[in-house]
Scaffold this motif. Structure first.
Motif, short mmCIF file in Angstrom:
data_model
loop_
_atom_site.label_atom_id
_atom_site.label_comp_id
_atom_site.label_asym_id
_atom_site.label_seq_id
_atom_site.Cartn_x
_atom_site.Cartn_y
_atom_site.Cartn_z
N LYS A 141 0.81 -1.22 0.00
CA LYS A 141 0.00 0.00 0.00
C LYS A 141 0.85 1.27 0.00
CE LYS A 141 -3.51 0.00 2.83
NZ LYS A 141 -4.33 -0.17 4.06
N THR A 142 0.80 1.99 -1.11
CA THR A 142 1.59 3.21 -1.30
C THR A 142 0.82 4.17 -2.18
OG1 THR A 142 3.63 1.89 -1.26
CG2 THR A 142 3.80 4.14 -2.11
N TYR B 79 -0.86 3.83 4.33
CA TYR B 79 -0.14 3.95 3.06
C TYR B 79 1.19 4.65 3.24
CZ TYR B 79 -4.32 2.51 0.51
OH TYR B 79 -5.39 1.79 0.02
N ASP C 261 -0.95 -1.00 -4.64
CA ASP C 261 -1.26 -1.99 -3.61
C ASP C 261 -1.14 -3.36 -4.26
OD1 ASP C 261 -3.79 -2.75 -4.82
OD2 ASP C 261 -4.74 -1.02 -3.88
#
Length: 281
Positions: free
Chosen positions: A56-57, A82, A97
Motif C-alpha cells: 500500500k503506497t 499507506y 497496492d
C-alpha cells in the motif's frame, strides 16, 4: 515504423519483481527503471520488460507535493496505512497496492520512438495481453479519475490503467499501472480525500483532479474474471516471445548495482521533502 516494428527486439529480457516488490519501498522501482534505461541505452537491439507490484503506497507527482496543505494530505494517507513517495516521472497521485500490476517496457531511445509513439506502443501491448477486453478498451483521458491523462485506458468510461514515461541516459521506460482486482472506486475515494485535505479550499498552482470514484474500476470488476500478477506475467512473456528472436530473464550485473545505488540515493533525497513530520504547515 509500425507499432509491431517498434516493439520487436532481437532480445527481450524479463525482470519479475511482482513478488519481491511487495517487501520493497516503491522508490526502489523508480530507481530501478532509471538503471535499466542506462543499460538498454548501451545495448542495441535489446529491450527489458519489468513487472512490479508493491504494498500500500500512494505515489505523488511533483506538483502534488507542492499543494498548500500537503502535510495534512500525507498524514491522512499514512493514517490509512499507506506509504507516500514522490515519483521521478510525470503525472499526479496514483495508488499502488497488491491489486495493482505495474509493467515497464524499457527501450533504447531512437528517432522512431517519439513520446507519442512510446504511449501508442504501450496501448497496443496492453490490448494484446487483455484479449477478453480488447475491443472495448479505449485510450483517452478520463478527467474525473486520479492522475488523468491522454493515455488513460478505460472500458465503458471506467478507467483501469494509466501510462507514464521516463527518458534518461539514452533509454526510454514506458510504465503502466493496471488495476487487476479490488475496488477501483475505493482507491479513487482515497485520492479524492487526499486532495480535499491537501488543498483545503486554498488556491492551487495547477488544476488538481475533481475525482468521481465511479469512473474507476479494476480489470476483475470490468471483465468478471479473476486477474493476478501471475496471469499478467504469463501473458506478457507470451507477447515478448512473439516479438523477439530471444527471450531470457534479466539479472543485474555489478555495474547495474552501482548505478542502481546512485539512482536510489537520488530518489531518497527527493522524498525527504514529503514527510508530514518534517515541517509544520
Amino acid at each position: 515504423m509500425t507499432i509491431q516494428q517498434l516493439l520487436y527486439r532481437k532480445k527481450w529480457l524479463f525482470f519479475d519483481q511482482s513478488v519481491s516488490g511487495l517487501a520493497m519501498n516503491p522508490i526502489h522501482s523508480f530507481a530501478m527503471d532509471d538503471t535499466l534505461c542506462r543499460r538498454v541505452g548501451e545495448q542495441d537491439g535489446t529491450g527489458i520488460a519489468r513487472s512490479w507490484v508493491h504494498d500500500k503506497t500512494v505515489v505523488l507527482g511533483i506538483q502534488d507535493s507542492r499543494l498548500p496543505f500537503i502535510n495534512d494530505g500525507v498524514q491522512f494517507l499514512t493514517e490509512k496505512g499507506y506509504q507516500v513517495i514522490i515519483r521521478n516521472s510525470g503525472g499526479l497521485a496514483v495508488v499502488l497496492d497488491p491489486g495493482i500490476y505495474n509493467l515497464s517496457l524499457v527501450f533504447r531511445e531512437d528517432k522512431g520512438l517519439s513520446i507519442d509513439r512510446g504511449y501508442d506502443l504501450m496501448v497496443a501491448f496492453t490490448r494484446s495481453i487483455l484479449n477478453e477486453l480488447n475491443e472495448n478498451i479505449v485510450d483517452g483521458e478520463i478527467k474525473e479519475s486520479y492522475c488523468p491523462g491522454r493515455y488513460d485506458l478505460s472500458v465503458h468510461g471506467q478507467k483501469f490503467a494509466g501510462i507514464s514515461q521516463r527518458r534518461i541516459r539514452g533509454g526510454v521506460a514506458v510504465q503502466i499501472y493496471l488495476a487487476m482486482n479490488g475496488s477501483g472506486s475505493e482507491r479513487a475515494k482515497l485520492i479524492e480525500e487526499f486532495y480535499r485535505r491537501a488543498v483545503n479550499g486554498a488556491p492551487t498552482k495547477y488544476e488538481y483532479p475533481r475525482i468521481v470514484p465511479e469512473k474507476m474500476a479494476s480489470l476483475e470488476e470490468l471483465s468478471g474474471h479473476p486477474f493476478t500478477s501471475e496471469t499478467l506475467n504469463h501473458r506478457t512473456l507470451q507477447q515478448l516471445q512473439q516479438q523477439s528472436d530471444q527471450l531470457a530473464m534479466y539479472e543485474l550485473n555489478e555495474e547495474d548495482w552501482e548505478r542502481y545505488e546512485y539512482n536510489l540515493a537520488r530518489m531518497v533525497k527527493r522524498n525527504e521533502k514529503v514527510s508530514p513530520l518534517d515541517e509544520e504547515n
